[in-house]
Design an enzyme around this catalytic site. Structure first.
Site, mmCIF file in Angstrom:
data_model
loop_
_atom_site.group_PDB
_atom_site.id
_atom_site.type_symbol
_atom_site.label_atom_id
_atom_site.label_comp_id
_atom_site.label_asym_id
_atom_site.label_seq_id
_atom_site.Cartn_x
_atom_site.Cartn_y
_atom_site.Cartn_z
ATOM 1 N NE ARG A 93 28.528 -2.462 1.098
ATOM 2 C CZ ARG A 93 28.221 -2.184 2.345
ATOM 3 N NH1 ARG A 93 28.754 -2.864 3.333
ATOM 4 N NH2 ARG A 93 27.379 -1.238 2.630
ATOM 5 C CG ASP A 117 37.233 -3.447 -2.335
ATOM 6 O OD1 ASP A 117 38.005 -4.395 -2.524
ATOM 7 O OD2 ASP A 117 36.485 -2.982 -3.206
ATOM 8 C CG ASP A 309 34.862 2.847 -7.068
ATOM 9 O OD1 ASP A 309 35.016 2.830 -5.834
ATOM 10 O OD2 ASP A 309 33.896 2.318 -7.636
HETATM 11 N N1 EPU Z 1 26.615 4.374 3.729
HETATM 12 C C1 EPU Z 1 26.055 4.482 4.964
HETATM 13 N N2 EPU Z 1 24.966 3.704 5.261
HETATM 14 C C2 EPU Z 1 24.423 2.839 4.371
HETATM 15 C C3 EPU Z 1 25.010 2.717 3.101
HETATM 16 C C4 EPU Z 1 26.121 3.498 2.799
HETATM 17 O O1 EPU Z 1 26.501 5.277 5.801
HETATM 18 O O2 EPU Z 1 23.428 2.175 4.700
HETATM 19 C C5 EPU Z 1 27.768 5.230 3.387
HETATM 20 C C6 EPU Z 1 29.041 4.429 3.172
HETATM 21 O O3 EPU Z 1 29.685 4.187 4.390
HETATM 22 C C7 EPU Z 1 29.832 5.350 2.256
HETATM 23 C C8 EPU Z 1 28.741 6.017 1.412
HETATM 24 O O4 EPU Z 1 27.529 5.840 2.132
HETATM 25 O O5 EPU Z 1 30.499 6.325 3.014
HETATM 26 C C9 EPU Z 1 28.608 5.477 0.018
HETATM 27 O O6 EPU Z 1 28.337 4.106 0.032
HETATM 28 P P1 EPU Z 1 27.463 3.379 -1.088
HETATM 29 O O7 EPU Z 1 26.359 2.681 -0.404
HETATM 30 O O8 EPU Z 1 27.120 4.362 -2.155
HETATM 31 O O9 EPU Z 1 28.489 2.342 -1.668
HETATM 32 P P2 EPU Z 1 28.271 0.806 -1.967
HETATM 33 O O10 EPU Z 1 26.974 0.592 -2.638
HETATM 34 O O11 EPU Z 1 28.592 -0.012 -0.774
HETATM 35 C C10 EPU Z 1 29.286 0.959 -4.371
HETATM 36 C C11 EPU Z 1 30.402 0.304 -5.126
HETATM 37 C C12 EPU Z 1 31.753 0.810 -4.653
HETATM 38 C C13 EPU Z 1 31.798 2.325 -4.790
HETATM 39 C C14 EPU Z 1 30.605 2.950 -4.044
HETATM 40 C C15 EPU Z 1 30.517 4.450 -4.218
HETATM 41 C C16 EPU Z 1 29.454 -1.865 -5.555
HETATM 42 C C17 EPU Z 1 29.522 -3.327 -5.339
HETATM 43 N N3 EPU Z 1 30.345 -1.139 -4.918
HETATM 44 O O12 EPU Z 1 29.444 0.561 -3.014
HETATM 45 O O13 EPU Z 1 32.709 0.242 -5.533
HETATM 46 O O14 EPU Z 1 33.007 2.802 -4.265
HETATM 47 O O15 EPU Z 1 29.373 2.380 -4.524
HETATM 48 O O16 EPU Z 1 30.407 4.777 -5.555
HETATM 49 O O17 EPU Z 1 28.640 -1.374 -6.327
HETATM 50 C C18 EPU Z 1 34.718 -0.764 -6.224
HETATM 51 O O18 EPU Z 1 34.132 -1.112 -7.248
HETATM 52 O O19 EPU Z 1 35.972 -0.848 -6.094
HETATM 53 C C19 EPU Z 1 33.936 -0.215 -5.117
HETATM 54 C C20 EPU Z 1 34.387 -0.147 -3.864
#
Ligand code: EPU
Length: 427
Positions: A93, A117, A309
């Site tokens: 991601r 994931d 997480d």
């Molecule tokens: N979302 C939207 N639109 C967007 C971006 C996000 O609707 O443009 C929603 C997502 O669908 C979700 C929520 O916002 O429901 C949170 O998503 P976020 O953008 O905060 O997550 P991410 O940046 O994609 C990171 C971590 C994840 C962790 C999440 C939440 C990384 C690489 N991944 O993901 O980590 O679960 O923040 O804390 O930094 C893991 O390490 O196992 C993992 C999945």
């Protein structure tokens, strides 16, 4: 060739474990290196699969990347390609985090849609809307995010949700925009603070790191730097749950215990004895669980809430706790897929929408189970440690994406886990 883990039930984990740099920080710091010509050095990097994958993403736009143990060195050329479309993009991601720096530096980017994931819908609308506010066009075409701008200018940006990735991408584009950008409802995760610190060392002007309002005063140019990644609070918390779930006694070093305030409080409520230490030499905590854990409720939310997480570990703990726990998932709708695997292990659990009710049982019983993501995989290993018999955990490549030396560390703590290679997949 495929690999699975044989997890022998009945272990009580005891001893010390060291936590290294955070996956969800280092990958973004590597992307930030694109913002400055020259050689950026990142230390305390974890030896996990995602780091070489991110290195491939950076190489695809023209960087030279060397990985030497916990040291990652990235040399960014004056002329970068704006086109990041390599097979590595689809495997994690965090690859999407090159979008902000490429748009910031080159004013254009074509970035393949990221993988990662299978934990629920992961749109990029907030990333794109943020870039549009800064003056770029952004659309999805042929499997890529395509963004272009004549020039970027500061803007007021409100996020619908404090998205970690959107905050990071907008931040990394805004540091080189003309004028001042304010990101409201920004994510407050420690990994965002880490990124802000590195950007500040590179010459960026950012105020409000760690609060929900980030103010960025754009500068013309950034310089490379050397930066140490913060300790991985999710890995640290995994060890805390490992102690609580196996009624163990683990000292965890290398992670700031303040990043785990809520987690440690929940585990105290479950009956654990926890002491923390936090000085310039030594950071971490010791957790001892003497008796069967007491059931507690968990609600996932963006930081400083209980991290999504960690939800699989909360489910694994609840499965063997005394009493009934309610677990509420507010971030990713598909993360409860993990519960089906827990049920194979004898957990008394059911879900309804974004709630799960888990009635603790005295003992789980071994079965073959499948990891659907990094944390679900680690959660199944913890559950397997308290299941009677040998639990086979399949699709362990997920675990290798996020946990350095997981099997080795578990075995050093007194667990019995074997990594087994086989020619055919179980299924
Ligand atoms: N979302 C939207 N639109 C967007 C971006 C996000 O609707 O443009 C929603 C997502 O669908 C979700 C929520 O916002 O429901 C949170 O998503 P976020 O953008 O905060 O997550 P991410 O940046 O994609 C990171 C971590 C994840 C962790 C999440 C939440 C990384 C690489 N991944 O993901 O980590 O679960 O923040 O804390 O930094 C893991 O390490 O196992 C993992 C999945």
């Amino acid at each position: 060739m495929t690999e699975h883990f044989d997890v022998y039930g009945g272990a009580r984990l005891t001893g010390e474990v060291a936590v290294v740099g955070a996956k969800n920080s280092v990958l973004k710091l590597m992307a930030a290196a694109l913002l400055a010509e020259g050689t950026t050095t990142i230390t305390n990097c974890p030896t996990i699969l995602d780091v070489p994958l991110m290195a491939d993403v950076l190489r695809s736009v023209g960087c030279e990347v060397a990985i030497d143990g916990d040291l990652v060195t990235i040399t960014t050329p004056a002329e970068l390609s704006h086109h990041a479309d390599t097979s590595a993009m689809g495997k994690l991601r965090a690859s999407v985090c090159v979008l902000g720096p490429l748009v910031g530096r080159l004013k254009r980017a074509v970035v393949a849609l990221p993988g990662g994931d299978a934990i629920g819908s992961r749109p990029l609308d907030m990333h794109q809307n943020g870039l549009r506010k800064l003056g770029a066009t952004s659309e999805i075409a042929h499997g890529c995010v395509v963004a272009e701008a004549d020039g970027l200018h500061g803007a007021q940006i409100w996020l619908d949700f404090p998205s970690v990735g959107a905050t990071e991408n907008i931040l990394m584009a805004a540091v080189l925009a003309k004028g001042t950008t304010v990101i409201d409802n920004a994510a407050r995760e420690p990994e965002i603070i880490d990124l802000c610190r590195m950007l500040q060392q590179m010459g960026a002007h950012i105020e409000g790191a760690g609060t929900s309002t980030l103010t960025v005063h754009g500068v013309d140019e950034l310089r490379p730097t050397t930066h140490r990644v913060i300790g991985d609070r999710i890995v640290g918390a995994t060890w805390a749950f490992a102690a609580a779930t196996t009624r163990g006694d683990i000292t965890v070093r290398g992670v700031d215990p303040h990043h785990l305030d809520l987690v440690l409080e929940k585990l105290r409520l479950a009956g654990a004895e926890i002491t923390t230490f936090n000085d310039s030499e030594d950071q971490g905590f010791r957790i001892v669980q003497h008796d069967r854990p007491i059931a507690v409720d968990f609600v996932t939310l963006p930081y400083p809430g209980f991290a999504t997480d960690l939800q699989p570990f909360a489910v694994a703990l609840s499965a063997i706790s005394d009493g009934t726990s309610m677990i509420t998932e507010n971030v990713y709708e598909a993360r409860f897929r993990f519960i089906d695997e827990m049920v194979r292990l004898g957990a008394d659990a059911r879900t309804d929408g974004h709630h799960a009710v888990v009635r603790g049982v005295e003992k789980l019983s071994s079965a073959p189970v499948w990891a659907s993501d990094i944390r679900a995989g680690a959660g199944l290993v913890l559950a397997g440690l308290c299941a009677e018999g040998i639990t086979e955990v399949w699709d362990v490549f997920h675990i290798d994406r996020g946990y350095p030396y997981f099997v080795e560390n578990l075995n050093r703590l007194g667990g019995h886990i074997e990594r087994v290679s086989s020619v055919t997949e179980r299924g």
